[in-house]
Design an enzyme around this catalytic site. Structure first.
Site, PDB file in Angstrom:
ATOM      1  N   THR A 124      26.568  -3.487   4.286  1.00  0.00           N
ATOM      2  CA  THR A 124      25.174  -3.032   4.314  1.00  0.00           C
ATOM      3  C   THR A 124      25.038  -1.973   5.404  1.00  0.00           C
ATOM      4  O   THR A 124      25.419  -2.217   6.554  1.00  0.00           O
ATOM      5  CB  THR A 124      24.258  -4.241   4.589  1.00  0.00           C
ATOM      6  OG1 THR A 124      24.482  -5.187   3.539  1.00  0.00           O
ATOM      7  CG2 THR A 124      22.793  -3.836   4.613  1.00  0.00           C
ATOM      8  N   GLU A 161      26.298 -16.183   0.312  1.00  0.00           N
ATOM      9  CA  GLU A 161      27.214 -17.208   0.815  1.00  0.00           C
ATOM     10  C   GLU A 161      26.844 -18.530   0.175  1.00  0.00           C
ATOM     11  O   GLU A 161      25.671 -18.843  -0.011  1.00  0.00           O
ATOM     12  CB  GLU A 161      27.107 -17.297   2.336  1.00  0.00           C
ATOM     13  CG  GLU A 161      27.781 -16.116   3.010  1.00  0.00           C
ATOM     14  CD  GLU A 161      27.549 -16.069   4.518  1.00  0.00           C
ATOM     15  OE1 GLU A 161      27.371 -17.139   5.118  1.00  0.00           O
ATOM     16  OE2 GLU A 161      27.555 -14.962   5.068  1.00  0.00           O
ATOM     17  N   LYS A 210      19.699  -1.954  -1.149  1.00  0.00           N
ATOM     18  CA  LYS A 210      20.228  -3.177  -0.523  1.00  0.00           C
ATOM     19  C   LYS A 210      19.224  -3.728   0.501  1.00  0.00           C
ATOM     20  O   LYS A 210      18.937  -4.929   0.531  1.00  0.00           O
ATOM     21  CB  LYS A 210      21.574  -2.873   0.155  1.00  0.00           C
ATOM     22  CG  LYS A 210      22.179  -4.031   0.912  1.00  0.00           C
ATOM     23  CD  LYS A 210      22.516  -5.204   0.004  1.00  0.00           C
ATOM     24  CE  LYS A 210      22.824  -6.446   0.810  1.00  0.00           C
ATOM     25  NZ  LYS A 210      22.947  -7.650  -0.026  1.00  0.00           N
ATOM     26  N   ASN A 214      17.053  -7.330   0.270  1.00  0.00           N
ATOM     27  CA  ASN A 214      17.084  -8.365   1.304  1.00  0.00           C
ATOM     28  C   ASN A 214      15.708  -8.580   1.927  1.00  0.00           C
ATOM     29  O   ASN A 214      15.293  -9.717   2.186  1.00  0.00           O
ATOM     30  CB  ASN A 214      18.096  -7.997   2.394  1.00  0.00           C
ATOM     31  CG  ASN A 214      19.497  -8.454   2.024  1.00  0.00           C
ATOM     32  OD1 ASN A 214      19.701  -9.053   0.972  1.00  0.00           O
ATOM     33  ND2 ASN A 214      20.465  -8.176   2.859  1.00  0.00           N
ATOM     34  N   TYR A 257       2.653  -5.169 -10.094  1.00  0.00           N
ATOM     35  CA  TYR A 257       2.269  -4.932  -8.692  1.00  0.00           C
ATOM     36  C   TYR A 257       3.444  -4.508  -7.806  1.00  0.00           C
ATOM     37  O   TYR A 257       3.340  -4.579  -6.584  1.00  0.00           O
ATOM     38  CB  TYR A 257       1.622  -6.185  -8.070  1.00  0.00           C
ATOM     39  CG  TYR A 257       0.415  -6.685  -8.825  1.00  0.00           C
ATOM     40  CD1 TYR A 257      -0.640  -5.841  -9.115  1.00  0.00           C
ATOM     41  CD2 TYR A 257       0.334  -8.008  -9.250  1.00  0.00           C
ATOM     42  CE1 TYR A 257      -1.742  -6.300  -9.819  1.00  0.00           C
ATOM     43  CE2 TYR A 257      -0.768  -8.472  -9.950  1.00  0.00           C
ATOM     44  CZ  TYR A 257      -1.797  -7.605 -10.226  1.00  0.00           C
ATOM     45  OH  TYR A 257      -2.883  -8.048 -10.915  1.00  0.00           O
ATOM     46  N   GLY A 265      -7.636  -2.929  -3.968  1.00  0.00           N
ATOM     47  CA  GLY A 265      -9.037  -3.156  -3.606  1.00  0.00           C
ATOM     48  C   GLY A 265      -9.643  -4.040  -4.669  1.00  0.00           C
ATOM     49  O   GLY A 265      -8.948  -4.871  -5.249  1.00  0.00           O
ATOM     50  N   CYS A 268     -11.697  -8.989  -5.817  1.00  0.00           N
ATOM     51  CA  CYS A 268     -11.009 -10.280  -5.606  1.00  0.00           C
ATOM     52  C   CYS A 268     -10.008 -10.269  -4.448  1.00  0.00           C
ATOM     53  O   CYS A 268     -10.109 -11.086  -3.542  1.00  0.00           O
ATOM     54  CB  CYS A 268     -10.280 -10.693  -6.875  1.00  0.00           C
ATOM     55  SG  CYS A 268     -11.416 -11.040  -8.217  1.00  0.00           S
ATOM     56  N   LYS A 271     -11.326  -9.971  -0.678  1.00  0.00           N
ATOM     57  CA  LYS A 271     -12.213 -11.066  -0.258  1.00  0.00           C
ATOM     58  C   LYS A 271     -11.444 -12.398  -0.211  1.00  0.00           C
ATOM     59  O   LYS A 271     -11.665 -13.217   0.672  1.00  0.00           O
ATOM     60  CB  LYS A 271     -13.445 -11.133  -1.173  1.00  0.00           C
ATOM     61  CG  LYS A 271     -13.453 -12.204  -2.225  1.00  0.00           C
ATOM     62  CD  LYS A 271     -14.723 -12.248  -3.021  1.00  0.00           C
ATOM     63  CE  LYS A 271     -14.496 -12.809  -4.409  1.00  0.00           C
ATOM     64  NZ  LYS A 271     -13.908 -14.125  -4.494  1.00  0.00           N
ATOM     65  N   ARG A 331     -16.503  -2.268  -6.237  1.00  0.00           N
ATOM     66  CA  ARG A 331     -16.488  -3.124  -5.052  1.00  0.00           C
ATOM     67  C   ARG A 331     -15.136  -3.041  -4.336  1.00  0.00           C
ATOM     68  O   ARG A 331     -14.100  -3.254  -4.934  1.00  0.00           O
ATOM     69  CB  ARG A 331     -16.796  -4.574  -5.440  1.00  0.00           C
ATOM     70  CG  ARG A 331     -18.261  -4.794  -5.740  1.00  0.00           C
ATOM     71  CD  ARG A 331     -18.502  -6.174  -6.292  1.00  0.00           C
ATOM     72  NE  ARG A 331     -17.887  -6.347  -7.606  1.00  0.00           N
ATOM     73  CZ  ARG A 331     -17.809  -7.511  -8.240  1.00  0.00           C
ATOM     74  NH1 ARG A 331     -18.278  -8.606  -7.675  1.00  0.00           N
ATOM     75  NH2 ARG A 331     -17.259  -7.580  -9.432  1.00  0.00           N
TER      76      ARG A 331
END
Ligand SMILES: NC(=O)c1ccc[n+]([C@@H]2O[C@H](COP(=O)([O-])OP(=O)(O)OC[C@H]3O[C@@H](n4cnc5c(N)ncnc54)[C@H](O)[C@@H]3O)[C@@H](O)[C@H]2O)c1
Length: 438
Positions: A124, A161, A210, A214, A257, A265, A268, A271, A331
Site C-alpha cells: 500500500t 489476514e 486501495k 481501507n 449515495y 440536504g 430528512c 434533521k 427544505r
C-alpha cells in the site's frame, strides 16, 4: 512464469505460496534471515489458515527458492512483486524507508539486467509514490528508461489476514494501475484467471483505490459500533438493527449515495442527524463519526461558495434550487443555502428550477424558503434562457439530460459554469466548466 517476491510478510508469503501452487517458479526475497530459513525448510513465516500445508507442498515441489540477494532475484526472473511493509511513522505519515531502500537495490539489479523486467508494487503506497518517487529512483539508479527498458505498475492487494489464501483466490477485483501494455499483459497472465473483474487504470488511481477501500472498511466498522453504542442507550438490540440495515440492498448496501456530487440536504437527513446527536448528548453517548457528518457536509457547501467567489464574477445564475432533482422540496436544500449566501453578499442572482413553482409551495416547505430567501419569487424564472443569458457564472446544482443539453447549447464563451453534479464529458462545451472537486 519466473517471479521474484520482495518482502515475505503476510502479503508476500501468501503470494509466494499461491503463485508456486499455480505452477510458477518463485524466488522469495527478504532481509529477515529467520523468515527465509523457515520457508527454505518448508515452514510458513506467517500464521494463516492453509499456509502450513501449502508452504510445505510448494517447497517440496522445487519451485520455490529464497534469498537475501535482490540482484540475483531480479536477474533470474521476469517480474518482481514488491510487498515490503509500509507502516505508520510516529507522525502518522507512511514510513517508506524499506520501500526506498529496496527501490535502490532493484535499480542496481535492473542496471545489470540486459533483458526487460516488470516491477509490480503491491504494498500500500501513498498516491503518487510510484510515479513521483519509485519510478525516478529506478530510472536514476539503473540508468534505464521505464516504459522502454523495464516497466512499472501498481496492483493493490486486497487479501485479509485470517482468510488470505481464500481472498487471494477470490479477490473482490483485480486493479492494475499501469502506463504500459506490457505490464498489463504480464498481470493478466498472472491474475487474469481469477474469478473477478480485471480493471486497468492509472497508477495514481490504483494507489488511491486501495486507500479508499481501507478507509471505507474502517468507516463501516465504526458506523456499526457507534450504532451499537446508540442502541445500548436506547435499549435496542444492535445486532437486529444492523442486520436489518444490511438487508436494504437498494439504498444501504449498494452503490446508492456513493457517487461524488454536491452536499446532501432535504427534509430528512440533516434533521434526523441533529436529533440523533441531541439524543446521544442527553445520554452521554459519544458518536464522533456521526458528529462529523454535518460539518463535513457544510465544508462541501463552502467549497462551492469558494469556487464561485474565486471567479470574481458577480452576476450568478443557478440551475436547480430544490434539494434533489424531480422534487420541489426546498427544505434544507444546499442550493438554497448557496442562494442565501450570494444574495447576502449583494450578488445578482437568477434561478431556474423546472420543479419549483413558488405559488404551489405549501406548509413547511413554503415557510423554509420564506424564512431563508424571502424574495426568491422575483429571482426564479420559468425558463432557463434569461437565467443563462443574464449571468456570468452558472452554478449547476441539478441537471437532467435535457437541461444539460439545453445549457450546453446556450452558454457563451465568456461564461463560467460551476458544475456541482458532474456533468460528465464537458470538452465540447463552449465555455469554461469547473467541477466542484473534479
Ligand atoms: N497484511 C495485510 O493483510 C495486507 C493486506 C493488503 C495490503 N497490505 C500491504 O502490503 C504491504 C505488506 O504488508 P505485510 O502485512 O505483508 O507486511 P509485513 O510487515 O508482514 O512484511 C513485510 C516484509 O518485508 C520485509 N522487508 C523489509 N525490507 C525489505 C527489503 N529491502 N527487501 C526485502 N524484504 C524486505 C520485512 O522483513 C517483512 O518480512 C504493506 O504495504 C501493507 O500495507 C497488507
Amino acid at each position: 512464469m519466473k517471479i521474484s517476491i520482495f518482502g515475505l510478510g503476510y502479503v508476500g508469503a501468501v503470494s509466494l505460496a499461491c503463485l508456486a501452487r499455480d505452477g510458477h517458479t518463485v524466488v522469495g526475497v527478504d532481509v529477515d534471515a529467520a523468515k527465509l530459513d523457515l520457508i527454505a525448510s518448508g515452514r510458513t513465516p506467517v500464521v494463516e489458515e492453509g499456509m502450513i500445508d501449502l508452504v510445505d507442498a510448494v517447497v517440496k515441489s522445487g519451485r520455490v527458492r529464497v534469498t537475501q540477494d535482490a540482484r540475483t532475484a531480479v536477474l533470474e526472473t521476469s517480474v518482481s512483486l514488491v510487498c515490503v511493509g509500509t507502516p505508520s511513522a510516529p507522525n502518522g505519515s507512511q514510513d517508506q524507508s524499506a520501500m526506498l531502500r529496496l527501490a535502490h537495490q532493484m535499480g542496481e539489479a535492473l542496471k545489470a539486467k540486459p533483458a526487460g523486467h516488470v516491477v509490480v508494487f503491491r504494498s500500500t503506497l501513498v498516491p503518487g509514490t510510484t510515479d513521483d518517487v519509485l519510478r525516478p529512483i529506478l530510472e536514476e539508479v539503473s540508468g534505464k528508461r521505464e516504459g522502454v527498458d523495464f516497466h512499472v505498475c501498481f496492483q493493490p492487494e486486497f487479501l485479509r489476514e485470517g482468510s488470505s489464501i481464500r481472498d487471494y483466490d477470490r479477490p473482490p477485483f483485480t486493479i492494475v494501475g499501469a502506463a504500459s501494455d506490457t505490464a498489463v499483459a504480464t498481470l493478466r497472465e498472472l491474475f487474469g484467471h481469477l474469478p473477478c473483474e480485471f480493471h486497468v487504470t492509472t497508477i495514481r488511481a490504483a494507489e488511491t483505490v486501495k486507500y479508499s477501500c481501507n478507509n471505507f472498511h474502517a468507516l463501516k466498522i465504526t458506523f456499526a459500533n457507534e450504532t451499537a453504542r446508540l442502541c445500548e442507550a436506547l435499549g435496542v438490540d444492535p445486532f437486529q438493527v444492523m442486520d436489518l440495515v444490511c438487508k436494504d440492498r437498494q439504498l444501504n448496501i449498494s452503490p446508492a449515495y456513493l457517487k461524488p456530487g454536491f452536499a446532501f440536504g432535504g427534509s430528512c437527513l440533516p434533521k434526523d442527524l441533529r436529533a440523533t446527536m441531541y439524543f446521544a448528548r442527553t445520554r452521554d453517548v459519544e458518536l464522533p463519526l456521526h458528529a462529523a457528518i454535518l460539518p463535513s457536509n457544510r465544508i462541501h457547501i463552502d467549497r462551492a461558495i469558494e469556487k464561485v467567489t474565486a471567479t470574481g464574477k458577480r452576476r450568478l445564475g443557478m440551475i436547480g434550487l430544490s434539494f434533489k432533482a424531480g422534487t420541489d422540496d426546498l427544505r434544507e436544500s444546499p442550493l438554497v443555502i448557496l442562494a442565501e449566501h450570494f444574495i447576502g453578499k449583494g450578488m445578482s442572482l437568477l434561478v431556474y428550477d423546472p420543479d419549483v413553482h413558488l405559488s404551489n409551495l405549501l406548509g413547511a416547505n413554503r415557510r423554509f424558503i420564506e424564512q431563508h430567501v424571502p424574495h426568491i419569487g422575483q429571482l426564479i424564472h420559468r425558463d432557463m434562457g434569461p437565467v443563462v443569458d443574464e449571468s456570468d457564472v452558472l452554478i449547476v446544482g441539478l441537471a437532467d439530460k435535457a437541461t444539460r443539453e439545453a445549457l450546453r447549447k446556450r452558454v457563451r464563451p465568456d461564461q463560467t459554469v460551476i458544475d456541482l453534479v458532474h456533468l460528465g464529458d464537458v470538452e465540447d462545451w463552449p465555455c469554461e466548466v469547473q467541477g466542484l472537486c473534479w
